[in-house]
Scaffold this active site. Structure first.
Site, PDB file in Angstrom:
ATOM      1  N   VAL A  16       0.827  -1.205   0.000  1.00  0.00           N
ATOM      2  CA  VAL A  16       0.000   0.000   0.000  1.00  0.00           C
ATOM      3  C   VAL A  16       0.864   1.259   0.000  1.00  0.00           C
ATOM      4  O   VAL A  16       0.679   2.165  -0.810  1.00  0.00           O
ATOM      5  CB  VAL A  16      -0.952   0.010   1.218  1.00  0.00           C
ATOM      6  CG1 VAL A  16      -1.747   1.316   1.273  1.00  0.00           C
ATOM      7  CG2 VAL A  16      -1.892  -1.180   1.169  1.00  0.00           C
ATOM      8  N   ASP A  35       9.792   2.922   7.274  1.00  0.00           N
ATOM      9  CA  ASP A  35       9.470   1.511   7.514  1.00  0.00           C
ATOM     10  C   ASP A  35      10.473   0.963   8.519  1.00  0.00           C
ATOM     11  O   ASP A  35      11.680   1.222   8.412  1.00  0.00           O
ATOM     12  CB  ASP A  35       9.534   0.704   6.208  1.00  0.00           C
ATOM     13  CG  ASP A  35       8.724  -0.578   6.292  1.00  0.00           C
ATOM     14  OD1 ASP A  35       7.703  -0.681   5.587  1.00  0.00           O
ATOM     15  OD2 ASP A  35       9.104  -1.478   7.089  1.00  0.00           O
ATOM     16  N   LYS A  40      13.885  -3.520   3.804  1.00  0.00           N
ATOM     17  CA  LYS A  40      13.139  -2.795   2.768  1.00  0.00           C
ATOM     18  C   LYS A  40      13.837  -1.483   2.415  1.00  0.00           C
ATOM     19  O   LYS A  40      13.956  -1.124   1.227  1.00  0.00           O
ATOM     20  CB  LYS A  40      11.705  -2.513   3.237  1.00  0.00           C
ATOM     21  CG  LYS A  40      10.803  -3.727   3.264  1.00  0.00           C
ATOM     22  CD  LYS A  40       9.397  -3.334   3.673  1.00  0.00           C
ATOM     23  CE  LYS A  40       8.478  -4.555   3.678  1.00  0.00           C
ATOM     24  NZ  LYS A  40       7.100  -4.212   4.118  1.00  0.00           N
ATOM     25  N   THR A  89      -2.658  -4.616   9.418  1.00  0.00           N
ATOM     26  CA  THR A  89      -3.668  -4.860  10.456  1.00  0.00           C
ATOM     27  C   THR A  89      -4.148  -6.306  10.324  1.00  0.00           C
ATOM     28  O   THR A  89      -5.228  -6.568   9.786  1.00  0.00           O
ATOM     29  CB  THR A  89      -4.854  -3.886  10.307  1.00  0.00           C
ATOM     30  OG1 THR A  89      -5.248  -3.833   8.923  1.00  0.00           O
ATOM     31  CG2 THR A  89      -4.496  -2.497  10.777  1.00  0.00           C
ATOM     32  N   SER A 124      -6.805  -1.172   6.498  1.00  0.00           N
ATOM     33  CA  SER A 124      -8.141  -1.740   6.660  1.00  0.00           C
ATOM     34  C   SER A 124      -8.367  -2.078   8.123  1.00  0.00           C
ATOM     35  O   SER A 124      -7.532  -2.721   8.757  1.00  0.00           O
ATOM     36  CB  SER A 124      -8.290  -3.015   5.814  1.00  0.00           C
ATOM     37  OG  SER A 124      -8.106  -2.724   4.453  1.00  0.00           O
ATOM     38  N   CYS A 264      -6.734  -8.943   2.442  1.00  0.00           N
ATOM     39  CA  CYS A 264      -8.025  -8.243   2.510  1.00  0.00           C
ATOM     40  C   CYS A 264      -9.221  -9.173   2.720  1.00  0.00           C
ATOM     41  O   CYS A 264      -9.886  -9.109   3.749  1.00  0.00           O
ATOM     42  CB  CYS A 264      -8.241  -7.423   1.234  1.00  0.00           C
ATOM     43  SG  CYS A 264      -7.247  -5.921   1.162  1.00  0.00           S
ATOM     44  N   ARG A 333       0.528 -14.146   2.164  1.00  0.00           N
ATOM     45  CA  ARG A 333      -0.303 -13.922   3.346  1.00  0.00           C
ATOM     46  C   ARG A 333      -1.676 -14.577   3.184  1.00  0.00           C
ATOM     47  O   ARG A 333      -2.387 -14.333   2.214  1.00  0.00           O
ATOM     48  CB  ARG A 333      -0.479 -12.415   3.592  1.00  0.00           C
ATOM     49  CG  ARG A 333       0.734 -11.748   4.213  1.00  0.00           C
ATOM     50  CD  ARG A 333       0.518 -10.270   4.400  1.00  0.00           C
ATOM     51  NE  ARG A 333       0.405  -9.573   3.123  1.00  0.00           N
ATOM     52  CZ  ARG A 333       0.130  -8.271   3.009  1.00  0.00           C
ATOM     53  NH1 ARG A 333      -0.085  -7.550   4.077  1.00  0.00           N
ATOM     54  NH2 ARG A 333       0.056  -7.710   1.824  1.00  0.00           N
TER      55      ARG A 333
END
Length: 423
Positions: A16, A35, A40, A89, A124, A264, A333
């Site tokens: 994202v 981050d 990363k 999340t 989210s 999601c 994931r």
């Protein structure tokens, strides 16, 4: 720092945060990317990509104008006017909201926040998070929301691997804690998105994101349930879906599969289910849809077992094609492939996999590496399971050299080969 540029700090540079950073960079903003994962940051500074949607060349382009500054330090927040939180999340093992990462990020931000800043949450989460988790912390810091500090929620709508829509083309929902907060956040996003849709509150924006993905969970799970019935009745559900899709209105095609994965669809409905429970409301459709989705890996393993010699998987070599939760991404994931592979191992199978996007995975306390997809590795397997339909794979070659194929994505269609089992 160029003081003539608008400034933003994006906390979280994953699926994202990084695309959002790119939009702001292209929009002429000075972007500070934060981050806590040093690997990363190192990859970005070396112009190396860690996301399947980005090639190394695209990462290099982020630095061309000198306005992208990735780091692990939160003190840069004191230099910007806007802070956007793109924090994972996930769910706990009990399928309840896990806001540890969000609260930790917020805690790291607090010492560096300044008067007249805007903070936006994009992760989210359940309706009420912005006002129940973020607002109290900001008020405790001495700010008055809507006057000398601004807070809003704007759900991410990124679909990794989807090339049909550019991120800036997807309408951006924005809900502020006050009217002034909404206006402030809308002004920011209007500089990089083609369309910004303001809603009356953060709760509405938070609920909208959960509704979008809950609808998909329910419909896909419904197809998975119909799959079981159609199999018993010797009906091709895929043909049924094709037939129903000829109706020009009132029907939207959804398709069965080995189980829904990703960050999601399996997660967001559980946030909504949990929140509903705090109001003593049972969202039975979501609960049942989740149960159907959770059963699909068991269904796949049972199907493999049924077509194995002696109906036993003990000692059988199984080759899994694709472990990512969806095609053309490097994200495992909540992928049903991991559950399927664990179940296969528990039944004594010798499990191997090939995924061009996933070089290695951890499974049952051991690390598996993606095998090269050669005629020899395919032929050595008793059964080949096509789990993820990556576009780059040669499915004709897979079928040609396999002893038996279970195709959960219908990528071998049309195929009358007797050694191909279609889901």
């Amino acid at each position: 720092m160029n003081h003539h540029k608008a400034t933003v700090a994006i906390v979280g540079l994953g699926y994202v945060g990084l695309p959002l950073a790119e939009l702001f960079i292209n929009g002429g903003w000075e972007v500070y990317g934060i981050d806590i994962d040093q690997s990363k940051i190192d990859s970005l500074l070396q112009h190396k990509s860690y996301l399947s949607d980005y090639k190394d060349e695209a990462i290099a382009e982020l630095f061309e104008h000198g306005s992208f500054h990735p780091c692990t330090a939160f003190d840069v927040i004191s230099q910007v006017k806007t802070v956007i939180l793109c924090i994972p999340t996930p769910l706990t093992q009990e399928h309840q909201p896990d806001l540890r990462f969000l609260k930790s990020a917020l805690s790291n931000c607090i010492p560096h926040l300044q008067q007249d800043q805007l903070i936006v949450l994009e992760s989210s989460t359940y309706p009420g998070t912005t006002e129940e988790v973020i607002c109290p912390v900001i008020k405790f810091s001495g700010y008055t929301i809507g006057e000398d500090f601004f807070i809003a929620y704007s759900p991410e709508r990124i679909d990794p691997g989807n090339t049909s829509y550019q991120l800036n083309e997807i309408p951006k929902l924005v809900g502020g804690v006050t009217k002034e907060c909404t206006e402030r956040a809308s002004e920011v996003y209007e500089t990089i998105f083609e369309s910004v849709v303001s809603v009356s509150s953060p709760k509405v924006a938070e609920m909208s994101k959960l509704v979008e993905n809950s609808q998909r969970l329910i419909n896909i799970s419904f197809m998975n349930e119909l799959l079981l019935l159609c199999e018993k009745m010797d009906i091709s559900l895929w043909e049924v879906i094709d037939a129903a899709s000829t109706k020009p209105f009132g029907f939207t095609p959804y398709f069965p599969g080995p189980g829904i994965g990703g960050h999601c669809i399996p997660v967001d409905p559980m946030y909504l289910l949990w929140k509903a429970g705090t109001y003593q409301i049972d969202l039975d459709l979501i609960k049942w849809a989740h149960q159907v989705n959770e059963r699909m890996p068991y269904y796949i393993v049972n199907k493999i077992e049924e077509h194995s010699e002696g109906h036993s998987l003990n000692g059988k070599k199984i080759l899994v094609i694709g472990t990512a939760y969806k095609k053309n991404v490097n994200d495992v994931r909540e992928s049903s492939a991991l559950k399927i592979m664990k179940l296969l191992q528990d039944k004594g199978a010798d499990v191997h996999y090939h995924d061009p996007y996933i070089p290695s995975i951890k499974l049952n306390a051991c690390t598996l590496k993606s095998v090269e997809l050669t005629p020899e590795t395919i032929a050595e397997a008793n059964l080949t399971l096509i789990h993820t339909d990556h576009s780059s794979l040669d499915y004709e070659k897979i079928v040609q050299f396999s002893n038996l194929v279970l195709d959960t994505r219908r990528v071998t269609k049309p195929n009358n080969n007797k050694k191909v089992i279609l889901l």
